[in-house]
Write a protein that holds these residues in place. Sequence first.
Motif, PDB file in Angstrom:
ATOM      1  N   PRO A  61       1.174  16.302 -16.074  1.00  0.00           N
ATOM      2  CA  PRO A  61       0.671  17.674 -15.906  1.00  0.00           C
ATOM      3  C   PRO A  61       1.453  18.383 -14.806  1.00  0.00           C
ATOM      4  N   ASP A  62       1.456  19.692 -14.805  1.00  0.00           N
ATOM      5  CA  ASP A  62       2.268  20.467 -13.863  1.00  0.00           C
ATOM      6  C   ASP A  62       2.007  20.089 -12.409  1.00  0.00           C
ATOM      7  N   TRP A  63       0.732  19.939 -12.024  1.00  0.00           N
ATOM      8  CA  TRP A  63       0.422  19.625 -10.632  1.00  0.00           C
ATOM      9  C   TRP A  63       0.964  18.243 -10.249  1.00  0.00           C
ATOM     10  N   ALA A  64       0.887  17.281 -11.175  1.00  0.00           N
ATOM     11  CA  ALA A  64       1.363  15.937 -10.880  1.00  0.00           C
ATOM     12  C   ALA A  64       2.894  15.890 -10.862  1.00  0.00           C
ATOM     13  N   GLU A  65       3.522  16.691 -11.716  1.00  0.00           N
ATOM     14  CA  GLU A  65       4.982  16.742 -11.715  1.00  0.00           C
ATOM     15  C   GLU A  65       5.497  17.323 -10.404  1.00  0.00           C
ATOM     16  N   ARG A  66       4.868  18.402  -9.943  1.00  0.00           N
ATOM     17  CA  ARG A  66       5.270  18.999  -8.660  1.00  0.00           C
ATOM     18  C   ARG A  66       5.047  18.028  -7.514  1.00  0.00           C
ATOM     19  N   LEU A  67       3.951  17.296  -7.549  1.00  0.00           N
ATOM     20  CA  LEU A  67       3.656  16.307  -6.518  1.00  0.00           C
ATOM     21  C   LEU A  67       4.679  15.166  -6.542  1.00  0.00           C
ATOM     22  N   SER A  68       5.137  14.806  -7.728  1.00  0.00           N
ATOM     23  CA  SER A  68       6.111  13.723  -7.858  1.00  0.00           C
ATOM     24  C   SER A  68       7.427  14.045  -7.163  1.00  0.00           C
ATOM     25  N   TYR A  69       7.777  15.314  -7.078  1.00  0.00           N
ATOM     26  CA  TYR A  69       9.034  15.687  -6.445  1.00  0.00           C
ATOM     27  C   TYR A  69       9.013  15.475  -4.928  1.00  0.00           C
ATOM     28  N   ALA A  70       7.860  15.179  -4.361  1.00  0.00           N
ATOM     29  CA  ALA A  70       7.770  14.827  -2.938  1.00  0.00           C
ATOM     30  C   ALA A  70       7.971  13.330  -2.718  1.00  0.00           C
ATOM     31  N   ASN A  71       8.097  12.576  -3.792  1.00  0.00           N
ATOM     32  CA  ASN A  71       8.244  11.120  -3.733  1.00  0.00           C
ATOM     33  C   ASN A  71       9.730  10.761  -3.659  1.00  0.00           C
ATOM     34  N   PRO A  72      10.175  10.147  -2.571  1.00  0.00           N
ATOM     35  CA  PRO A  72      11.605   9.806  -2.461  1.00  0.00           C
ATOM     36  C   PRO A  72      12.064   8.766  -3.482  1.00  0.00           C
ATOM     37  N   ILE A  73      11.152   7.942  -3.973  1.00  0.00           N
ATOM     38  CA  ILE A  73      11.513   6.944  -4.977  1.00  0.00           C
ATOM     39  C   ILE A  73      11.963   7.628  -6.267  1.00  0.00           C
ATOM     40  N   LEU A  74      11.405   8.786  -6.571  1.00  0.00           N
ATOM     41  CA  LEU A  74      11.793   9.539  -7.766  1.00  0.00           C
ATOM     42  C   LEU A  74      13.290   9.839  -7.745  1.00  0.00           C
ATOM     43  N   TYR A  75      13.826  10.171  -6.593  1.00  0.00           N
ATOM     44  CA  TYR A  75      15.244  10.518  -6.490  1.00  0.00           C
ATOM     45  C   TYR A  75      16.131   9.278  -6.614  1.00  0.00           C
ATOM     46  N   MET A  76      15.662   8.151  -6.122  1.00  0.00           N
ATOM     47  CA  MET A  76      16.415   6.908  -6.286  1.00  0.00           C
ATOM     48  C   MET A  76      16.445   6.510  -7.757  1.00  0.00           C
ATOM     49  N   VAL A  77      15.295   6.567  -8.393  1.00  0.00           N
ATOM     50  CA  VAL A  77      15.208   6.247  -9.817  1.00  0.00           C
ATOM     51  C   VAL A  77      16.057   7.235 -10.622  1.00  0.00           C
ATOM     52  N   GLY A  78      16.007   8.508 -10.240  1.00  0.00           N
ATOM     53  CA  GLY A  78      16.782   9.523 -10.947  1.00  0.00           C
ATOM     54  C   GLY A  78      18.276   9.281 -10.860  1.00  0.00           C
ATOM     55  N   ALA A  79      18.752   8.846  -9.711  1.00  0.00           N
ATOM     56  CA  ALA A  79      20.181   8.565  -9.555  1.00  0.00           C
ATOM     57  C   ALA A  79      20.602   7.384 -10.433  1.00  0.00           C
ATOM     58  N   PHE A  98       0.787  -1.229   0.000  1.00  0.00           N
ATOM     59  CA  PHE A  98       0.000   0.000   0.000  1.00  0.00           C
ATOM     60  C   PHE A  98       0.821   1.282   0.000  1.00  0.00           C
ATOM     61  N   VAL A  99       2.120   1.177   0.223  1.00  0.00           N
ATOM     62  CA  VAL A  99       2.974   2.365   0.211  1.00  0.00           C
ATOM     63  C   VAL A  99       4.022   2.268  -0.890  1.00  0.00           C
ATOM     64  N   LEU A 100       4.811   1.211  -0.857  1.00  0.00           N
ATOM     65  CA  LEU A 100       5.940   1.089  -1.772  1.00  0.00           C
ATOM     66  C   LEU A 100       5.507   0.945  -3.225  1.00  0.00           C
ATOM     67  N   THR A 101       4.532   0.102  -3.505  1.00  0.00           N
ATOM     68  CA  THR A 101       4.100  -0.107  -4.888  1.00  0.00           C
ATOM     69  C   THR A 101       3.557   1.165  -5.522  1.00  0.00           C
ATOM     70  N   PRO A 102       2.643   1.894  -4.881  1.00  0.00           N
ATOM     71  CA  PRO A 102       2.188   3.149  -5.501  1.00  0.00           C
ATOM     72  C   PRO A 102       3.317   4.180  -5.666  1.00  0.00           C
ATOM     73  N   LEU A 103       4.192   4.288  -4.670  1.00  0.00           N
ATOM     74  CA  LEU A 103       5.295   5.242  -4.797  1.00  0.00           C
ATOM     75  C   LEU A 103       6.222   4.860  -5.943  1.00  0.00           C
ATOM     76  N   THR A 104       6.414   3.572  -6.162  1.00  0.00           N
ATOM     77  CA  THR A 104       7.274   3.122  -7.257  1.00  0.00           C
ATOM     78  C   THR A 104       6.645   3.460  -8.602  1.00  0.00           C
ATOM     79  N   TYR A 105       5.373   3.152  -8.762  1.00  0.00           N
ATOM     80  CA  TYR A 105       4.713   3.441 -10.035  1.00  0.00           C
ATOM     81  C   TYR A 105       4.591   4.938 -10.296  1.00  0.00           C
ATOM     82  N   LEU A 106       4.483   5.731  -9.244  1.00  0.00           N
ATOM     83  CA  LEU A 106       4.373   7.188  -9.408  1.00  0.00           C
ATOM     84  C   LEU A 106       5.723   7.885  -9.321  1.00  0.00           C
ATOM     85  N   GLY A 107       6.818   7.118  -9.233  1.00  0.00           N
ATOM     86  CA  GLY A 107       8.143   7.688  -9.061  1.00  0.00           C
ATOM     87  C   GLY A 107       8.946   7.836 -10.331  1.00  0.00           C
ATOM     88  N   GLY A 108       8.316   7.748 -11.471  1.00  0.00           N
ATOM     89  CA  GLY A 108       9.035   7.951 -12.715  1.00  0.00           C
ATOM     90  C   GLY A 108       9.848   6.763 -13.171  1.00  0.00           C
TER      91      GLY A 108
END
Length: 167
Positions: A106-124, A87-97
Amino acid sequence: KHIEELLVSPLPNWVLIVGYVGGGLMRGLMVGAVVTAVALLFTRLHVHHIGAIIAAAFLTSIVFSLAGLINAVFAKNFDQVNWIPAFVLTPLTYLGGVFYSVSLLPDWAERLSYANPILYMVGAFRHGFLGTSDVGLGMAFAIMALAAVVMFAVVVTLMNRGTGIRE
């Protein structure tokens, strides 16, 4: 009192946590190595920054080890262990880019994505393999290191209180 070793150990809690995290780190690195070896059978792997990949693998393994330890402290039975991954990890992974660039959102979803720590792991990892990312490499490592430090402090606090151990 199903973890009796923690109750009778003469070691400080932070040493026990480092031990658990070390085991989780090794498991994460071994799984990553096996997945990479299997992937190499099907594709050619281009590596742009091997140092970024190694550092991201270490930090990601540490963060997930600490998250697993927090999950284990609160889980009362085997079924509850799966709540956080499901309920936490799977949604964050799918929404983490993982499967798309967040710049396509969309702009609102992109800004919201930057609050997801998985995004930064994927980005690295993406920066290490592809040479490009939605987030800066320095910011990605800073977020992962901050997450590791905060989660370590949380686990030490929980262990010192005896949460999930003495109950």
